[in-house]
Design a protein around this motif. Structure first.
Motif, short mmCIF file in Angstrom:
data_model
loop_
_atom_site.label_atom_id
_atom_site.label_comp_id
_atom_site.label_asym_id
_atom_site.label_seq_id
_atom_site.Cartn_x
_atom_site.Cartn_y
_atom_site.Cartn_z
N MET A 74 42.64 32.30 31.44
CA MET A 74 41.93 33.10 32.42
C MET A 74 42.82 34.25 32.83
N ASN A 75 42.25 35.43 32.96
CA ASN A 75 43.02 36.61 33.32
C ASN A 75 42.21 37.44 34.30
N PHE A 76 42.67 37.49 35.54
CA PHE A 76 41.97 38.24 36.58
C PHE A 76 42.52 39.65 36.63
N ASP A 77 41.64 40.61 36.79
CA ASP A 77 42.03 42.02 36.81
C ASP A 77 42.21 42.49 38.25
N PHE A 78 43.34 42.13 38.83
CA PHE A 78 43.60 42.50 40.22
C PHE A 78 43.80 44.00 40.37
N ARG A 79 44.32 44.64 39.34
CA ARG A 79 44.54 46.09 39.39
C ARG A 79 43.21 46.82 39.63
N LYS A 80 42.15 46.32 39.02
CA LYS A 80 40.84 46.95 39.20
C LYS A 80 40.45 46.96 40.68
N TYR A 81 40.62 45.84 41.34
CA TYR A 81 40.28 45.76 42.77
C TYR A 81 41.23 46.62 43.60
N HIS A 82 42.50 46.61 43.22
CA HIS A 82 43.52 47.37 43.95
C HIS A 82 43.21 48.87 43.89
N VAL A 83 42.93 49.37 42.71
CA VAL A 83 42.63 50.80 42.54
C VAL A 83 41.35 51.17 43.26
N ARG A 84 40.35 50.32 43.16
CA ARG A 84 39.09 50.60 43.87
C ARG A 84 39.32 50.66 45.37
N ALA A 85 40.13 49.76 45.91
CA ALA A 85 40.39 49.74 47.35
C ALA A 85 41.18 50.98 47.77
N ASN B 175 41.04 53.87 46.41
CA ASN B 175 40.15 55.03 46.31
C ASN B 175 38.89 54.91 47.16
N ALA B 176 38.76 53.84 47.90
CA ALA B 176 37.57 53.65 48.74
C ALA B 176 37.46 54.79 49.75
N GLN B 177 36.25 55.22 49.98
CA GLN B 177 36.00 56.36 50.87
C GLN B 177 35.87 55.96 52.33
N SER B 178 35.76 54.67 52.58
CA SER B 178 35.57 54.24 53.98
C SER B 178 36.09 52.81 54.15
N ASP B 179 36.27 52.44 55.41
CA ASP B 179 36.65 51.06 55.70
C ASP B 179 35.57 50.08 55.26
N ALA B 180 34.32 50.51 55.35
CA ALA B 180 33.21 49.65 54.93
C ALA B 180 33.27 49.39 53.43
N GLU B 181 33.62 50.42 52.67
CA GLU B 181 33.73 50.24 51.22
C GLU B 181 34.90 49.30 50.89
N ALA C 15 36.03 46.95 52.83
CA ALA C 15 35.59 45.61 53.24
C ALA C 15 34.67 45.00 52.17
N ALA C 16 33.81 45.81 51.58
CA ALA C 16 32.91 45.33 50.54
C ALA C 16 33.69 44.88 49.30
N ILE C 17 34.72 45.63 48.96
CA ILE C 17 35.56 45.27 47.81
C ILE C 17 36.29 43.97 48.10
N ASN C 18 36.83 43.84 49.30
CA ASN C 18 37.51 42.60 49.68
C ASN C 18 36.56 41.41 49.65
N GLN C 19 35.33 41.62 50.12
CA GLN C 19 34.34 40.55 50.11
C GLN C 19 33.98 40.15 48.69
N GLU C 20 33.88 41.13 47.81
CA GLU C 20 33.60 40.85 46.40
C GLU C 20 34.69 39.95 45.81
N LEU C 21 35.94 40.25 46.13
CA LEU C 21 37.04 39.43 45.64
C LEU C 21 37.02 38.03 46.25
N LYS C 22 36.70 37.94 47.54
CA LYS C 22 36.58 36.63 48.19
C LYS C 22 35.45 35.81 47.59
N ASP C 23 34.33 36.46 47.29
CA ASP C 23 33.20 35.76 46.68
C ASP C 23 33.58 35.24 45.30
#
Length: 72
Positions: free
Chosen positions: A1-12, A14-20, A22-30
């Protein structure tokens, strides 16, 4: 198994808002919540490796800047 943490890190980063962010963090938690216990162990191990590589990169960059006189 190989999780792509860099993808989430880069998205976070570059997020345009705190809400975005939070959504990325929730996606990772889910994703984590959907894993089996064995997969969670692998996830946590891979996350620790990713975080350590990021801390090392930051430390290396800091030392290079410091050595180059960027903080004088």
């Amino acid at each position: 198994m190989n999780f792509d943490f860099r993808k989430y890190h880069v998205r976070a980063i570059n997020a345009q808002s705190d809400a975005e962010k939070a959504a990325i963090n929730q996606e990772l938690k889910d994703l984590y919540d959907a894993l089996s216990e064995e997969e969670k162990k692998v996830f946590n191990e891979e996350l620790q490796k990713f975080l350590m590589s990021q801390y090392k990169a930051i430390g290396d960059d800091y030392q290079a800047l410091k050595k180059g006189g960027a903080f004088n």
